[in-house]
Design a protein around this motif. Structure first.
Motif, mmCIF file in Angstrom:
data_model
loop_
_atom_site.group_PDB
_atom_site.id
_atom_site.type_symbol
_atom_site.label_atom_id
_atom_site.label_comp_id
_atom_site.label_asym_id
_atom_site.label_seq_id
_atom_site.Cartn_x
_atom_site.Cartn_y
_atom_site.Cartn_z
ATOM 1 N N GLU A 151 0.837 -1.208 0.000
ATOM 2 C CA GLU A 151 0.000 0.000 0.000
ATOM 3 C C GLU A 151 0.869 1.254 0.000
ATOM 4 O OE1 GLU A 151 -2.744 -0.115 3.271
ATOM 5 O OE2 GLU A 151 -3.679 -1.969 2.579
ATOM 6 N N LEU A 152 1.933 1.238 0.784
ATOM 7 C CA LEU A 152 2.855 2.372 0.828
ATOM 8 C C LEU A 152 3.524 2.575 -0.529
ATOM 9 C CD1 LEU A 152 4.465 4.583 2.268
ATOM 10 C CD2 LEU A 152 6.050 2.802 3.052
ATOM 11 N N ALA A 153 3.961 1.475 -1.145
ATOM 12 C CA ALA A 153 4.592 1.574 -2.463
ATOM 13 C C ALA A 153 3.622 2.131 -3.499
ATOM 14 C CB ALA A 153 5.107 0.197 -2.905
ATOM 15 N N ALA A 154 2.372 1.683 -3.472
ATOM 16 C CA ALA A 154 1.367 2.190 -4.416
ATOM 17 C C ALA A 154 1.085 3.668 -4.163
ATOM 18 C CB ALA A 154 0.073 1.375 -4.305
ATOM 19 N N ALA A 155 1.015 4.062 -2.887
ATOM 20 C CA ALA A 155 0.772 5.475 -2.559
ATOM 21 C C ALA A 155 1.941 6.341 -3.014
ATOM 22 C CB ALA A 155 0.541 5.636 -1.057
ATOM 23 N N LEU A 156 3.169 5.857 -2.853
ATOM 24 C CA LEU A 156 4.348 6.607 -3.317
ATOM 25 C C LEU A 156 4.331 6.745 -4.842
ATOM 26 C CD1 LEU A 156 7.134 5.090 -1.050
ATOM 27 C CD2 LEU A 156 6.395 7.480 -1.096
ATOM 28 N N ALA A 157 4.006 5.669 -5.538
ATOM 29 C CA ALA A 157 3.959 5.715 -7.008
ATOM 30 C C ALA A 157 2.882 6.682 -7.486
ATOM 31 C CB ALA A 157 3.719 4.317 -7.580
ATOM 32 N N LEU A 158 1.718 6.650 -6.851
ATOM 33 C CA LEU A 158 0.636 7.551 -7.236
ATOM 34 C C LEU A 158 1.017 9.005 -6.967
ATOM 35 C CD1 LEU A 158 -2.181 7.897 -8.373
ATOM 36 C CD2 LEU A 158 -3.084 7.529 -6.073
ATOM 37 N N VAL A 185 3.412 8.002 -19.106
ATOM 38 C CA VAL A 185 2.165 7.859 -18.351
ATOM 39 C C VAL A 185 1.006 8.236 -19.259
ATOM 40 C CG1 VAL A 185 0.830 8.620 -16.347
ATOM 41 C CG2 VAL A 185 3.312 8.366 -16.178
ATOM 42 N N ARG A 186 0.056 7.321 -19.405
ATOM 43 C CA ARG A 186 -1.090 7.534 -20.285
ATOM 44 C C ARG A 186 -2.072 8.536 -19.696
ATOM 45 N NH1 ARG A 186 -4.218 3.218 -23.957
ATOM 46 N NH2 ARG A 186 -5.521 4.737 -24.980
ATOM 47 N N GLU A 187 -2.639 9.370 -20.555
ATOM 48 C CA GLU A 187 -3.649 10.351 -20.167
ATOM 49 C C GLU A 187 -4.919 9.613 -19.753
ATOM 50 O OE1 GLU A 187 -3.449 13.484 -19.705
ATOM 51 O OE2 GLU A 187 -5.526 14.085 -19.639
ATOM 52 N N GLY A 188 -5.582 10.064 -18.706
ATOM 53 C CA GLY A 188 -6.829 9.446 -18.251
ATOM 54 C C GLY A 188 -7.028 9.652 -16.770
ATOM 55 N N ASP A 189 -8.133 9.078 -16.231
ATOM 56 C CA ASP A 189 -8.438 9.274 -14.810
ATOM 57 C C ASP A 189 -7.515 8.449 -13.916
ATOM 58 O OD1 ASP A 189 -10.516 9.060 -16.668
ATOM 59 O OD2 ASP A 189 -11.953 8.290 -15.256
ATOM 60 N N ARG A 190 -6.992 7.356 -14.429
ATOM 61 C CA ARG A 190 -6.152 6.474 -13.622
ATOM 62 C C ARG A 190 -4.739 6.449 -14.179
ATOM 63 N NH1 ARG A 190 -10.356 1.537 -12.906
ATOM 64 N NH2 ARG A 190 -11.870 2.716 -11.709
ATOM 65 N N ALA A 191 -3.776 6.419 -13.278
ATOM 66 C CA ALA A 191 -2.369 6.370 -13.681
ATOM 67 C C ALA A 191 -2.043 5.020 -14.300
ATOM 68 C CB ALA A 191 -1.465 6.619 -12.485
ATOM 69 N N MET A 192 -1.536 5.033 -15.527
ATOM 70 C CA MET A 192 -1.069 3.838 -16.222
ATOM 71 C C MET A 192 0.310 4.187 -16.772
ATOM 72 S SD MET A 192 -4.544 2.783 -18.313
ATOM 73 C CE MET A 192 -3.612 2.040 -19.602
ATOM 74 N N THR A 193 1.329 3.510 -16.286
ATOM 75 C CA THR A 193 2.699 3.810 -16.665
ATOM 76 C C THR A 193 3.248 2.687 -17.537
ATOM 77 O OG1 THR A 193 2.992 4.972 -14.578
ATOM 78 C CG2 THR A 193 4.987 4.379 -15.763
#
Length: 126
Positions: A46-53, A79-87
């Motif tokens: 969870e910490l890793a995901a929060a840091l990435a976000l 990083v793709r444009e959109g509501d969710r981060a996709m790298t």
């Protein structure tokens, strides 16, 4: 890890992340002090995901203008444009198909095939 990490006074700091039995230890050390935390593997993810976000959001603040590239020209870190981060984690071109491996802000990965000339709108370049 010390590259680009500073304490609140601007001094170089280190961050160590190590497994300790069935838990994960995060230890930060700088001239101004030390902080050590121990958490479950789930909390560490969870910490890793929060840091990435947070990193994605901070980087996206740098550029307000999206850029469009062909699928075959994507590169790691885009990083793709959109509501969710996709790298983009990687791209492999096979003839007229670009196989793009994406990673979500939550840490999930998948591969998607695109026409190599398909235009992909990016929030930012990696």
């Amino acid at each position: 890890m010390t590259s680009g990490i500073e304490d609140r006074d601007g001094h170089a700091a280190t961050l160590e992340v190590t497994p300790v039995g069935t838990e994960v230890r995060v230890r930060g050390v700088s001239p101004s002090g030390e902080l050590a935390l121990v958490c479950t593997p789930a909390r560490a993810r969870e910490l890793a995901a929060a840091l990435a976000l947070a990193a994605d959001e901070a980087e996206s603040a740098w550029s307000a203008q999206p850029v469009t590239v062909r699928a075959r020209e994507l590169r790691r870190g885009d990083v793709r444009e959109g509501d969710r981060a996709m790298t983009v984690e990687g791209v492999r071109t096979d003839g007229t198909t670009a196989h793009v491996t994406w990673k979500s802000g939550a840490g999930r990965s998948w591969t998607q095939g695109y026409d190599a000339d398909a235009e992909i709108t990016l929030r930012r370049r990696g």
